[in-house]
Scaffold this motif. Structure first.
Motif, mmCIF file in Angstrom:
data_model
loop_
_atom_site.group_PDB
_atom_site.id
_atom_site.type_symbol
_atom_site.label_atom_id
_atom_site.label_comp_id
_atom_site.label_asym_id
_atom_site.label_seq_id
_atom_site.Cartn_x
_atom_site.Cartn_y
_atom_site.Cartn_z
ATOM 1 N N TYR A 134 -73.623 32.669 25.466
ATOM 2 C CA TYR A 134 -72.782 32.452 26.632
ATOM 3 C C TYR A 134 -73.294 33.285 27.803
ATOM 4 O O TYR A 134 -73.423 34.508 27.687
ATOM 5 C CB TYR A 134 -71.334 32.860 26.338
ATOM 6 C CG TYR A 134 -70.796 32.346 25.016
ATOM 7 C CD1 TYR A 134 -70.975 31.015 24.634
ATOM 8 C CD2 TYR A 134 -70.098 33.190 24.148
ATOM 9 C CE1 TYR A 134 -70.472 30.538 23.436
ATOM 10 C CE2 TYR A 134 -69.576 32.724 22.957
ATOM 11 C CZ TYR A 134 -69.775 31.404 22.592
ATOM 12 O OH TYR A 134 -69.270 30.933 21.393
ATOM 13 N N THR A 135 -73.564 32.627 28.927
ATOM 14 C CA THR A 135 -74.029 33.332 30.113
ATOM 15 C C THR A 135 -72.857 33.521 31.082
ATOM 16 O O THR A 135 -71.726 33.683 30.650
ATOM 17 C CB THR A 135 -75.220 32.591 30.728
ATOM 18 O OG1 THR A 135 -74.841 31.229 30.994
ATOM 19 C CG2 THR A 135 -76.402 32.597 29.782
ATOM 20 N N TYR A 136 -73.108 33.479 32.380
ATOM 21 C CA TYR A 136 -72.089 33.882 33.350
ATOM 22 C C TYR A 136 -72.164 33.004 34.592
ATOM 23 O O TYR A 136 -73.247 32.649 35.059
ATOM 24 C CB TYR A 136 -72.308 35.345 33.754
ATOM 25 C CG TYR A 136 -71.389 35.836 34.848
ATOM 26 C CD1 TYR A 136 -70.164 36.415 34.542
ATOM 27 C CD2 TYR A 136 -71.747 35.711 36.193
ATOM 28 C CE1 TYR A 136 -69.312 36.850 35.548
ATOM 29 C CE2 TYR A 136 -70.899 36.153 37.209
ATOM 30 C CZ TYR A 136 -69.686 36.712 36.884
ATOM 31 O OH TYR A 136 -68.840 37.143 37.871
ATOM 32 N N CYS A 137 -70.982 32.659 35.120
ATOM 33 C CA CYS A 137 -70.863 32.111 36.469
ATOM 34 C C CYS A 137 -69.681 32.806 37.148
ATOM 35 O O CYS A 137 -68.864 33.464 36.492
ATOM 36 C CB CYS A 137 -70.685 30.602 36.445
ATOM 37 S SG CYS A 137 -69.180 30.024 35.636
ATOM 38 N N GLN A 138 -69.569 32.664 38.459
ATOM 39 C CA GLN A 138 -68.621 33.472 39.227
ATOM 40 C C GLN A 138 -67.172 33.224 38.831
ATOM 41 O O GLN A 138 -66.334 34.125 38.930
ATOM 42 C CB GLN A 138 -68.814 33.224 40.723
ATOM 43 C CG GLN A 138 -68.331 34.362 41.602
ATOM 44 C CD GLN A 138 -69.056 35.678 41.338
ATOM 45 O OE1 GLN A 138 -70.263 35.703 41.111
ATOM 46 N NE2 GLN A 138 -68.324 36.786 41.350
ATOM 47 N N ASP A 139 -66.854 32.018 38.344
ATOM 48 C CA ASP A 139 -65.479 31.737 37.906
ATOM 49 C C ASP A 139 -65.050 32.636 36.750
ATOM 50 O O ASP A 139 -63.847 32.778 36.492
ATOM 51 C CB ASP A 139 -65.356 30.278 37.453
ATOM 52 C CG ASP A 139 -65.335 29.301 38.613
ATOM 53 O OD1 ASP A 139 -65.190 29.751 39.764
ATOM 54 O OD2 ASP A 139 -65.456 28.086 38.367
ATOM 55 N N MET A 140 -66.016 33.226 36.059
ATOM 56 C CA MET A 140 -65.706 34.047 34.893
ATOM 57 C C MET A 140 -65.387 35.499 35.251
ATOM 58 O O MET A 140 -64.977 36.274 34.389
ATOM 59 C CB MET A 140 -66.873 34.010 33.904
ATOM 60 C CG MET A 140 -67.172 32.630 33.352
ATOM 61 S SD MET A 140 -68.615 32.637 32.257
ATOM 62 C CE MET A 140 -68.665 30.923 31.734
ATOM 63 N N TYR A 141 -65.571 35.876 36.516
ATOM 64 C CA TYR A 141 -65.408 37.284 36.909
ATOM 65 C C TYR A 141 -63.992 37.795 36.630
ATOM 66 O O TYR A 141 -63.825 38.872 36.051
ATOM 67 C CB TYR A 141 -65.741 37.469 38.389
ATOM 68 C CG TYR A 141 -65.667 38.913 38.834
ATOM 69 C CD1 TYR A 141 -66.773 39.748 38.728
ATOM 70 C CD2 TYR A 141 -64.480 39.444 39.341
ATOM 71 C CE1 TYR A 141 -66.706 41.072 39.130
ATOM 72 C CE2 TYR A 141 -64.394 40.768 39.733
ATOM 73 C CZ TYR A 141 -65.511 41.576 39.624
ATOM 74 O OH TYR A 141 -65.440 42.899 40.007
ATOM 75 N N GLY A 142 -62.985 37.025 37.033
ATOM 76 C CA GLY A 142 -61.609 37.488 36.858
ATOM 77 C C GLY A 142 -61.255 37.788 35.416
ATOM 78 O O GLY A 142 -60.862 38.919 35.083
ATOM 79 N N PRO A 143 -61.389 36.814 34.510
ATOM 80 C CA PRO A 143 -61.063 37.096 33.108
ATOM 81 C C PRO A 143 -61.901 38.226 32.517
ATOM 82 O O PRO A 143 -61.363 39.088 31.797
ATOM 83 C CB PRO A 143 -61.353 35.765 32.404
ATOM 84 C CG PRO A 143 -61.259 34.729 33.466
ATOM 85 C CD PRO A 143 -61.723 35.393 34.725
ATOM 86 N N MET A 144 -63.208 38.240 32.814
ATOM 87 C CA MET A 144 -64.082 39.262 32.224
ATOM 88 C C MET A 144 -63.746 40.657 32.730
ATOM 89 O O MET A 144 -63.776 41.628 31.963
ATOM 90 C CB MET A 144 -65.541 38.921 32.501
ATOM 91 C CG MET A 144 -66.043 37.737 31.679
ATOM 92 S SD MET A 144 -67.720 37.199 32.102
ATOM 93 C CE MET A 144 -68.670 38.673 31.717
ATOM 94 N N SER A 145 -63.393 40.771 34.014
ATOM 95 C CA SER A 145 -63.054 42.091 34.550
ATOM 96 C C SER A 145 -61.775 42.635 33.934
ATOM 97 O O SER A 145 -61.536 43.847 33.940
ATOM 98 C CB SER A 145 -62.920 42.022 36.076
ATOM 99 O OG SER A 145 -61.846 41.180 36.446
ATOM 100 N N GLU A 146 -60.950 41.745 33.371
ATOM 101 C CA GLU A 146 -59.718 42.155 32.702
ATOM 102 C C GLU A 146 -59.880 42.222 31.186
ATOM 103 O O GLU A 146 -58.913 42.442 30.457
ATOM 104 C CB GLU A 146 -58.595 41.180 33.059
ATOM 105 C CG GLU A 146 -58.256 41.173 34.548
ATOM 106 C CD GLU A 146 -57.267 40.087 34.907
ATOM 107 O OE1 GLU A 146 -56.834 39.362 33.986
ATOM 108 O OE2 GLU A 146 -56.928 39.967 36.097
ATOM 109 N N GLY A 147 -61.120 42.030 30.699
ATOM 110 C CA GLY A 147 -61.399 42.142 29.274
ATOM 111 C C GLY A 147 -61.076 40.907 28.473
ATOM 112 O O GLY A 147 -60.910 40.989 27.250
ATOM 113 N N HIS A 148 -60.979 39.749 29.135
ATOM 114 C CA HIS A 148 -60.641 38.503 28.449
ATOM 115 C C HIS A 148 -61.819 37.537 28.455
ATOM 116 O O HIS A 148 -62.744 37.662 29.256
ATOM 117 C CB HIS A 148 -59.436 37.830 29.112
ATOM 118 C CG HIS A 148 -58.216 38.679 29.138
ATOM 119 N ND1 HIS A 148 -57.645 39.193 27.992
ATOM 120 C CD2 HIS A 148 -57.449 39.112 30.175
ATOM 121 C CE1 HIS A 148 -56.569 39.902 28.316
ATOM 122 N NE2 HIS A 148 -56.442 39.867 29.643
#
Length: 373
Positions: A134-148
Motif C-alpha cells: 500500500y502506497t500513499y495519496c493525499q486523501d490518506m493524510y487525514g486518517p494516517m495522521s490520526e493513526g487510522h
C-alpha cells in the motif's frame, strides 16, 4: 469494517511464502509486480528497483526474472484482464500487488469486486505467492495522521485476511520516516503522489524488511499447510468478483465504416487495436457473460461512443481527460456493465465526437473487448 484492525502496523505477516522459498532453493525465481505509476518500471527508480536489487545481492546463486506489469493511471479493474497474459502466463512465483492508491476514487463495491477477482486469478494455481503493498495519496493524510487506515487500504486488508496474504504498508513506513525527521516531505512526494528516488527507496526498504523476516523463517509444517490452502481457494467474499474474464476476438466483431485491425506499436501493453477515426463508424458483436469492459489507447484526441445492449436504450460515454493526459498513450478501461443477467448479449456501438472542450480528436483505438462471466 470488521476483520481489519486500524492501528498503523507496517507489516502484517500471513502465510510463509512457501512457493518463493521453494523456487529460491531450486535456484530460479520469477518476481512479478502490478500496480500504477508508483510501480511502473518506466520511471527507472520506483520501489520494485531496490527490492529487486536486494534479492539479487542476497541470493547470488539464484537466477531472477522480473515481470513488472505496472502501468500508470490504471487500477485493479484493468489488472483483472491483464493478470493472465502479463503475470500468470509468464510464470511468476511471487507477485506484489499495488492498487490502494489508484483504486482510491472507486466505489467500495466496484473496487472490491475487481481486487478479489485479480487475487483469485493469481492464487488459483496454488503456485504463486501474493503480497499486498500500500502506497500513499493525499486523501490518506487525514486518517494516517490520526493513526487510522484509509478506507482503500482497510478494504484491501479484509481481502488479505480472507485469503491469508501478507501486506506491507509502504506509505506508513515513509510517513513515519518524515515524522521522525529521517526524510523531508519533498524528498518523498514533491507532487503529493509520485515518490522521488529517495521516496521509492523508503517504500522498497519496508518491503525488504518484510522479505528479510519472511524468507528467513523456516516452518515446514506451515509451508505445507500454505501450499494445500492455496490449491483450494476459499469461498469469495463477493460473488460478483471478476475472476472469470475473457475477450471477444476482433475477428468476431462486425464493422461498418473504415475500420482497421493493426499491430499497435505506440503503446507496449497493446498487441493489436481495432481502430478508426471516422465519426459514425459502427461495431456490433455478441458475448456470453454478465459484464462488458472496453480498453483503449486513450487521450485528448480520443473520440467518445454511444452504445446499446440487447436493443435497449442508447448510452454515451463521457470520459474525463485530466490536464496530465496526453493526446494518446493512456491504456484506459471503460466498464460498461457488470450486472447483466448471465447469458448471450448483443452490443451495438457507434463512434461520436463527444462535443466536449477536452475532446480534441476523433481517434477510436480499441485495445480489447473484455467479458466478465
Amino acid at each position: 469494517m470488521s476483520g481489519a484492525a486500524s492501528k498503523p502496523e507496517i507489516v502484517r505477516v500471513r502465510g510463509q511464502l512457501a512457493n518463493t522459498k521453494r523456487k529460491l532453493a531450486e535456484g530460479e525465481l520469477t518476481v512479478g509486480f502490478i500496480g500504477g505509476s508508483i510501480t511502473d518500471e518506466r520511471a527507472g527508480h520506483n520501489w520494485p528497483e531496490p527490492v529487486t536489487r536486494w534479492l539479487v545481492a542476497n541470493y547470488p546463486q539464484v537466477r531472477f526474472a522480473v515481470e513488472n506489469a505496472g502501468i500508470g493511471a490504471t487500477g485493479s479493474d484493468l489488472a483483472s484482464f491483464r493478470a493472465k497474459r502479463d503475470l500468470i502466463d509468464r510464470g511468476c512465483d511471487i507477485v506484489f500487488v499495488e492498487f490502494a492508491v489508484n483504486d482510491n476514487g472507486v466505489a467500495t463495491d466496484r473496487r472490491q469486486k475487481t481486487r478479489e477477482g485479480l487475487l483469485r486469478q493469481l492464487l488459483a494455481s496454488g503456485t504463486t505467492d501474493v503480497v499486498l503493498v500500500y502506497t500513499y495519496c493525499q486523501d490518506m493524510y487525514g486518517p494516517m495522521s490520526e493513526g487510522h487506515m484509509p478506507p482503500s487500504i482497510e478494504e484491501f486488508e479484509v481481502l488479505a485476511e480472507h485469503y491469508g496474504l501478507s501486506s506491507v504498508w509502504m506509505g506508513m513506513h515513509a510517513f513515519q520516516e518524515v515524522k521522525a525527521g529521517l526524510m523531508r516531505w519533498e524528498e518523498w512526494l514533491p507532487d503529493g503522489l509520485h515518490p522521488t528516488e529517495r521516496g521509492s527507496y523508503s517504500y522498497g526498504r519496508s518491503v525488504i524488511g518484510y522479505l528479510q523476516t519472511a524468507l528467513a523463517s523456516v516452518d515446514e509444517q506451515a509451508e505445507r499447510a500454505d501450499a494445500g490452502a492455496a490449491a483450494g481457494l476459499p469461498k469469495p467474499l463477493d460473488p460478483g468478483h471478476w475472476q472469470e474474464v475473457s475477450f471477444v476476438p476482433f475477428e468476431k466483431v462486425r464493422t461498418e465504416g473504415p475500420w482497421t485491425v493493426r499491430r499497435w506499436v505506440t503503446l507496449e501493453w497493446i498487441e493489436r487495436a481495432l481502430s478508426t477515426s471516422a465519426i459514425g463508424a459502427k461495431l456490433a458483436f455478441s458475448f456470453d457473460g454478465r459484464g462488458l469492459a472496453l480498453a483503449f489507447d486513450f487521450g485528448k484526441n480520443s473520440a467518445e461512443c454511444r452504445y446499446r445492449i440487447d436493443g435497449g436504450e442508447w448510452k454515451e460515454t463521457s470520459r474525463e481527460r485530466p490536464a496530465w493526459c496526453g493526446p494518446t498513450g493512456w491504456l484506459k478501461l471503460e466498464t460498461i456493465t457488470d450486472d447483466l443477467p448471465g447469458g448471450r448479449h448483443e452490443v451495438e456501438l457507434e463512434v461520436i465526437h463527444g462535443n466536449k472542450p477536452d475532446c480534441a480528436g476523433t481517434r477510436f483505438d480499441l485495445a480489447f473487448i473484455g467479458v466478465i462471466s
